[in-house]
Design an enzyme around this catalytic site. Structure first.
Site, mmCIF file in Angstrom:
data_model
loop_
_atom_site.group_PDB
_atom_site.id
_atom_site.type_symbol
_atom_site.label_atom_id
_atom_site.label_comp_id
_atom_site.label_asym_id
_atom_site.label_seq_id
_atom_site.Cartn_x
_atom_site.Cartn_y
_atom_site.Cartn_z
ATOM 1 N N LYS A 1 0.873 -1.183 0.000
ATOM 2 C CA LYS A 1 0.000 0.000 0.000
ATOM 3 C C LYS A 1 0.901 1.221 0.000
ATOM 4 O O LYS A 1 1.691 1.432 0.899
ATOM 5 C CB LYS A 1 -0.910 0.021 1.234
ATOM 6 C CG LYS A 1 -2.154 0.789 0.971
ATOM 7 C CD LYS A 1 -2.443 2.128 1.567
ATOM 8 C CE LYS A 1 -1.791 2.853 2.626
ATOM 9 N NZ LYS A 1 -1.577 4.282 2.214
ATOM 10 N N GLU B 1 9.357 0.356 11.192
ATOM 11 C CA GLU B 1 10.392 1.385 11.141
ATOM 12 C C GLU B 1 9.692 2.704 11.408
ATOM 13 O O GLU B 1 8.946 3.196 10.564
ATOM 14 C CB GLU B 1 11.059 1.418 9.764
ATOM 15 C CG GLU B 1 11.796 0.155 9.390
ATOM 16 C CD GLU B 1 13.027 -0.110 10.237
ATOM 17 O OE1 GLU B 1 13.469 0.799 10.980
ATOM 18 O OE2 GLU B 1 13.544 -1.227 10.169
ATOM 19 N N CYS C 1 13.713 9.900 8.633
ATOM 20 C CA CYS C 1 13.675 9.381 10.014
ATOM 21 C C CYS C 1 15.050 9.491 10.654
ATOM 22 O O CYS C 1 15.160 9.550 11.865
ATOM 23 C CB CYS C 1 13.277 7.903 10.032
ATOM 24 S SG CYS C 1 11.920 7.510 8.984
ATOM 25 N N GLU D 1 10.060 14.833 16.634
ATOM 26 C CA GLU D 1 10.442 14.677 15.231
ATOM 27 C C GLU D 1 9.664 15.693 14.396
ATOM 28 O O GLU D 1 8.438 15.645 14.332
ATOM 29 C CB GLU D 1 10.125 13.253 14.751
ATOM 30 C CG GLU D 1 10.613 13.018 13.342
ATOM 31 C CD GLU D 1 10.406 11.585 12.875
ATOM 32 O OE1 GLU D 1 9.316 11.037 13.107
ATOM 33 O OE2 GLU D 1 11.339 11.029 12.280
#
Ligand code: ADP
Length: 498
Positions: free
Chosen positions: A189, A263, A298, A400
């Site tokens: 997806k 992740e 990331c 983040e």
């Protein structure tokens, strides 16, 4: 094989051609509902095409196609599967420029500095895993003289892969290449913002792979991703994305009792000691912060801890280096830094910048110039920002941001830098910059992260085991162990010889 696809270097044309389609069972198909949603160019705000609106019915069709194809695929020898995957790499290399241009258009990442590079790594992931078929071996176990005991690596079956928009092709490749070589069939997806380059990759690979082995859907997370995770015939989920979504996926997977690879986010520290080669460290800061990816990584080195003796010089040189970068049209070869992916992400970054501006004493150095020209007037461009004098509890230094914003903190003692670096809910990447071997080795052992570097800040590459600790995730990708541990079941076979 006849009528191989030929590369289309005009990404606008390709986005139009791929519009409205999933790829299921070897065929480009519309959504069961016939619905689509717009995909826009972040550099201009203009619609470049439509993605198929995937929902549960499309998930059912894709999983059924994968399930039907998997047994025969698993019945090939591992080396034969590897050979076919390596053949995909050859085709993807032929299409690298095309794919680079397409991913630049939909993600806003500059072609020269990022998107073309991503297309290269995509192909390389298939080269790497294509050669690992014969490593799917088990062990012989010296349990008893009367028994021959061996272990076998068997495929899981149908693997669901859910991917983000920041490096969509490369992150997809690191999931599906090992899954396929291990004998699984996959349903991917794609991220809603960036469906086309992955769909094109799937179309190219379907020229080599048997139909149904690699299927791809586009759609929104809750409507398309969630039913894929929940589907009873999906035996494993591999996901890259936010911590929040990772938790939701893990919960569903826990209910089904299936394995996951997650992740998730990061807030990666970079420690610059007083004895570091400062020019190298500054270059490493630019690379590590992924300014050319608008900081949308990331592993972005978004917390820099710099020794007080070199702090000011480091900041000055870092600013000068980023100032020299060109922000502009992602498809222009002169561009270093492109656009932020979406209005939501743009607003999120602006929100952090507002917090920074309102924080007493904090300095925010805006770097490089905004692009000129009316074509890009509606583009989602953000100047890179270097923050100094940041309070330890500021959200800018702890959360983040996923934008081109880094915080530079000053430290005096190595112990203080270690403590600050490890004081984070994340544990994905980290780096230390020093000329002293002992300092480097101590930091290498003590930094709480899955991907730690000394005097460099390279990106994840096929062959280097990659993944996080703490809230950064579960499992490892990109390596041999990723294929063995994450895409196979281990069976113990005990043969009584008497
Ligand atoms: P981001 O904020 O970077 O978009 P997300 O974690 O929301 O991060 O998205 C990463 C991927 O996860 C995308 O493909 C998205 O569609 C998908 N996703 C989002 N929500 C869900 C969900 N509830 N179930 C499965 N997939 C989801």
């Amino acid at each position: 094989m006849t009528d191989r696809l030929s590369p289309t270097l005009d990404p606008f044309q390709l986005a139009e051609e791929l519009s409205g389609k999933h790829l299921i069972g070897g065929n480009l198909v519309l959504s069961a509902s016939g619905r689509t949603f717009d995909v826009t160019n972040p550099a201009t705000g203009k619609v470049i095409g439509q993605a198929a609106y995937g929902e549960a019915a499309d998930v059912d069709a894709a999983v059924a196609a994968a399930k039907a194809a998997q047994a025969e695929w698993a019945g090939l020898s591992a080396r034969q599967r590897g050979k076919l995957v390596a053949e995909c790499a050859t085709l993807l290399t032929q299409h690298a420029e095309e794919l680079g241009r397409l991913v630049a258009l939909e993600t806003g990442k500059a072609l020269r500095t990022e998107s073309r590079v991503e297309a290269g790594v995509l192909a390389d992931a298939f080269v790497f895993y294509g050669g690992l078929g014969s490593e799917l071996k088990g062990e012989s176990v010296p349990h008893s003289p009367d028994m021959m005991t061996v272990t076998l690596r068997e495929p899981i079956g149908v693997v669901g892969a859910i991917i983000p928009w920041n490096v969509p092709m490369m992150l997809m490749a690191l999931k599906i290449a090992p899954a396929l070589v291990a004998g699984n069939a996959v349903v991917v997806k794609t991220a809603e913002e960036a469906p086309f380059a992955c769909l094109r990759t799937c179309q190219i690979m379907n020229q080599v792979l048997p139909p149904g082995v690699f299927n791809i859907l586009s759609g929104y997370g809750p409507e398309c991703g969630a039913p894929l995770v929940a589907h009873p015939d999906v035996g494993k989920i591999t996901f890259t994305g936010s911590v929040e979504t990772g938790r939701i996926i893990y919960q569903t997977a826990a209910h089904k009792l299936i394995p996951v690879t997650l992740e998730l986010g990061g807030k990666s520290p970079m420690i610059v000691m007083g004895d570091a080669d400062l020019d190298r460290a500054v270059a490493g800061a630019v690379a590590g912060m992924r300014f050319t990816r608008q900081g949308q990584s990331c592993t972005a080195a978004s917390r820099m801890y710099v020794h007080e003796d070199v702090h000011d010089a480091f900041v000055e040189r870092l600013k000068a280096k980023v100032d020299a970068m060109t922000i502009g049209d992602p498809l222009d070869e002169a561009t270093d830094i492109g656009a932020i992916i979406s209005p939501q992400q743009f607003e999120r970054v602006q929100g952090y910048l507002r917090i920074g501006q309102e924080t007493p004493g904090m300095k925010m150095l805006r770097c490089a110039s905004m692009p000129a020209g009316t074509e890009l007037a509606d583009g989602l461009f953000v100047q890179p920002v270097i923050c100094t004098d940041v309070p330890a509890d500021s959200p800018l230094g702890r959360e983040e941001i996923f934008g081109p914003v880094t915080c530079v903190f000053k430290f005096r003692e190595f112990e203080d830098a270690m403590a600050a670096a490890n004081d984070s809910e994340y544990g994905l990447a980290a780096s230390i910059w020093t000329r002293d071997l002992s300092t480097a080795m101590q930091a290498g052992k003590r930094l709480e992260a899955g991907f730690v570097q000394v005097n460099q800040n390279i990106v994840v590459l096929p062959g280097l085991s990659y993944g996080g600790t703490k809230h950064s995730g579960i499992g490892r990708e990109a390596s041999l162990e990723a294929m063995l541990d994450h895409f196979t079941h281990k069976k113990t076979l005990i043969i009584n010889m008497t």
